[in-house]
Design an enzyme around this catalytic site. Structure first.
Site, PDB file in Angstrom:
ATOM      1  N   ASP A   1      -7.589  -4.997  -5.626  1.00  0.00           N
ATOM      2  CA  ASP A   1      -7.162  -3.973  -6.578  1.00  0.00           C
ATOM      3  C   ASP A   1      -7.381  -4.406  -8.016  1.00  0.00           C
ATOM      4  OD1 ASP A   1      -6.365  -2.145  -4.670  1.00  0.00           O
ATOM      5  OD2 ASP A   1      -4.258  -2.761  -4.693  1.00  0.00           O
TER       6      ASP A   1
ATOM      7  N   GLU B   1     -10.064   2.672   4.277  1.00  0.00           N
ATOM      8  CA  GLU B   1     -10.418   2.387   2.892  1.00  0.00           C
ATOM      9  C   GLU B   1     -10.349   0.871   2.656  1.00  0.00           C
ATOM     10  OE1 GLU B   1      -8.809   3.497  -1.604  1.00  0.00           O
ATOM     11  OE2 GLU B   1      -7.498   3.748   0.123  1.00  0.00           O
ATOM     12  N   HIS B   2      -9.212   0.274   3.015  1.00  0.00           N
ATOM     13  CA  HIS B   2      -9.033  -1.177   2.935  1.00  0.00           C
ATOM     14  C   HIS B   2      -8.753  -1.702   4.337  1.00  0.00           C
ATOM     15  CE1 HIS B   2      -7.245   0.601  -0.810  1.00  0.00           C
ATOM     16  NE2 HIS B   2      -8.030  -0.297  -1.387  1.00  0.00           N
TER      17      HIS B   2
ATOM     18  N   HIS C   1       2.090   3.076  -3.311  1.00  0.00           N
ATOM     19  CA  HIS C   1       1.276   3.988  -4.113  1.00  0.00           C
ATOM     20  C   HIS C   1       1.795   5.418  -4.096  1.00  0.00           C
ATOM     21  CE1 HIS C   1      -2.275   1.825  -5.584  1.00  0.00           C
ATOM     22  NE2 HIS C   1      -2.240   1.111  -4.479  1.00  0.00           N
TER      23      HIS C   1
ATOM     24  N   GLN D   1       0.825  -1.199   0.000  1.00  0.00           N
ATOM     25  CA  GLN D   1       0.000   0.000   0.000  1.00  0.00           C
ATOM     26  C   GLN D   1       0.862   1.253   0.000  1.00  0.00           C
ATOM     27  OE1 GLN D   1      -2.998  -1.007  -0.381  1.00  0.00           O
ATOM     28  NE2 GLN D   1      -3.953   0.979  -0.636  1.00  0.00           N
TER      29      GLN D   1
ATOM     30  N   HIS E   1     -51.370  25.006  -0.329  1.00  0.00           N
ATOM     31  CA  HIS E   1     -51.101  23.587  -0.544  1.00  0.00           C
ATOM     32  C   HIS E   1     -52.392  22.786  -0.350  1.00  0.00           C
ATOM     33  CE1 HIS E   1     -46.918  24.692  -0.439  1.00  0.00           C
ATOM     34  NE2 HIS E   1     -46.502  23.431  -0.492  1.00  0.00           N
TER      35      HIS E   1
END
Length: 438
Positions: A369, A335-336, A269, A266, A428
């Site tokens: 992924d 996220e993961h 990245h 990770q 109304h």
């Protein structure tokens, strides 16, 4: 290498956890002043401004915004057969999963003669952003395009940065992935100017109309995120994606080398990527720390990995027990999230906040992924507490269809009038009673 946060011997509140846990992120507000003129120029001048900024930032000016069909076809023909096969399998698995997400129209009979239906209508046209930068992301083409197609979106455009090394067109692997998915409209424009052009459209250098979109999805750097914030409202966006992140909840039954390899993968990245281990075993933490040091030194992008792992967004969190560990990962809302514990499936079932959960030692984030069938466009920076990843639902709008006959309306008219008067909106109520005046 990895910083430690020791929560043992305490029961921190949610407020305390939010302050204590490793967290990085980016300050989108800080770049808005530099991005606003870009978006405004493209809004006013269209593709001319977008190409001007492409030339300034990417050091290349493509002959046109829209990539010619011949360039897309050539990229597919020249793609490595192994990569072709891998992309085709990724697409196949993603279609299986996303096809099952499609919602069906529901019809509720509220009263005799009165129904409310909810039907799901695809967004008319979407712009799918695929970043450039540190790596090439054909997988992001798959993850954006497949759910849009399964939702029934009729018009798709993929935008990806122009590349000086490839004649001003996006990377050939990106173009080939588009071809494999049947996407024939690709724009050679990225960054803030690409997002702005998707939102406002224009006219290409060829005279061809560049139709604006209604929704933009896909991750990007901080400048892309800032531009998505600025055009939100003109178009819809999926999210403001931050740097990628992984959290791993592990006990001493896990393999330190496997956990370390996942944290390093990770960190590969981006220097802002977050890798966080949560464990109730100090000995295991020590073993992972040692394994991370070895794995980080031996990998290709070692400098990037070391910087990410040494950042304030990464580290090891020590807890008293698994119960405390679950509370920590729920507060972190990764996220993961990988679960590498005894009875991992049962532990995973108790987690309530994560973009995607990977269960056991044979479900690494890398699988998600590329080839799990799941989507890898996921909520970051803790937004998994309230947001979902990209799916078929992202590209659908739920529309209520109300159908009442005369008797059904007459039956409830008194209630409508009472509520209208209570809100001091008598017209109304009058709009209802007018239907029964002969």
């Amino acid at each position: 290498m990895l910083a430690r946060t020791d929560l043992r011997g305490s029961v921190p509140t949610l407020s305390q956890l939010r302050r204590a846990l490793p967290r990085g992120g980016t300050d989108v507000n800080a770049v808005l002043p530099s991005i606003t003129p870009v978006v405004e120029a493209v809004a006013e001048h269209g593709s001319d401004a977008a190409l001007d900024y492409t030339e300034k930032f990417d050091k290349v000016r493509p002959a046109s915004v829209r990539v010619p069909a011949e360039a897309i076809a050539k990229a597919r023909e020249q793609l490595d057969p192994e990569v072709t096969a891998a992309l085709e399998e990724s697409i196949r698995r993603a279609r299986l999963v996303h096809a099952d997400q499609r919602r069906q129209t529901s019809v509720t009979q509220v009263v005799p003669g009165g129904t409310v239906a909810e039907k799901w209508i695809p967004v008319r046209r979407v712009g799918l952003y695929v970043p450039g930068g540190n790596a090439v992301y054909p997988s992001s083409v798959v993850m954006n395009v497949v759910p849009a197609q399964e939702a029934g979106v009729a018009s798709l455009v993929v935008a990806s940065p122009a590349q000086a090394d490839f004649g001003g067109w996006p990377h050939p692997t990106i173009l080939a992935a588009c071809s494999l998915l049947g996407v024939d409209e690709v724009w050679a424009v990225g960054g803030a100017q690409g997002i702005a052009l998707l939102a406002y459209g224009g006219e290409d250098t060829t005279g061809q109309v560049l139709d604006p979109v209604d929704l933009i999805t896909g991750p990007g750097n901080i400048f892309v995120t800032a531009a998505k914030r600025l055009v939100r409202g003109v178009v819809g966006i999926d999210s403001e994606a931050g740097p990628t992140e992984i959290a791993i909840l592990a006990d001493d039954s896990a393999d330190p080398a496997i956990v370390a390899s996942d944290m390093v993968s990770q960190a590969e990245h981006d220097v802002l990527a977050a890798s966080v281990l949560v464990t109730d075993s100090e000995a295991f933490a020590d073993a992972v720390d040692a394994a991370v040091g070895k794995a980080a030194t031996g990998t290709k992008h070692t400098e990037r990995v070391h910087e990410a792992l040494a950042g304030r967004q990464s580290g090891i969190v020590l807890v008293d027990d698994l119960e405390a560990g679950i509370a920590v990962v729920d507060a972190y809302a990764a996220e993961h999230l990988e679960i590498q514990t005894r009875d991992a499936a049962a532990v995973a079932d108790r987690v309530t906040s994560a973009g995607a959960i990977f269960v056991g030692p044979y479900a690494p984030v890398s699988l998600g992924d590329y080839c799990a069938g799941s989507n890898h466009v996921l909520p970051t920076t803790g937004s998994a507490k309230y947001a979902s990843g990209l799916s078929v639902q992202t590209f659908l709008r739920g529309v209520h269809v109300i159908d009442y006959d005369r008797d059904a309306l007459a039956d409830v008219a008194g209630h409508v009038v009472a509520l209208a008067n209570a809100e001091d909106l008598p017209a109304h109520g009058e709009a209802v009673t007018a239907r029964f005046v002969r």
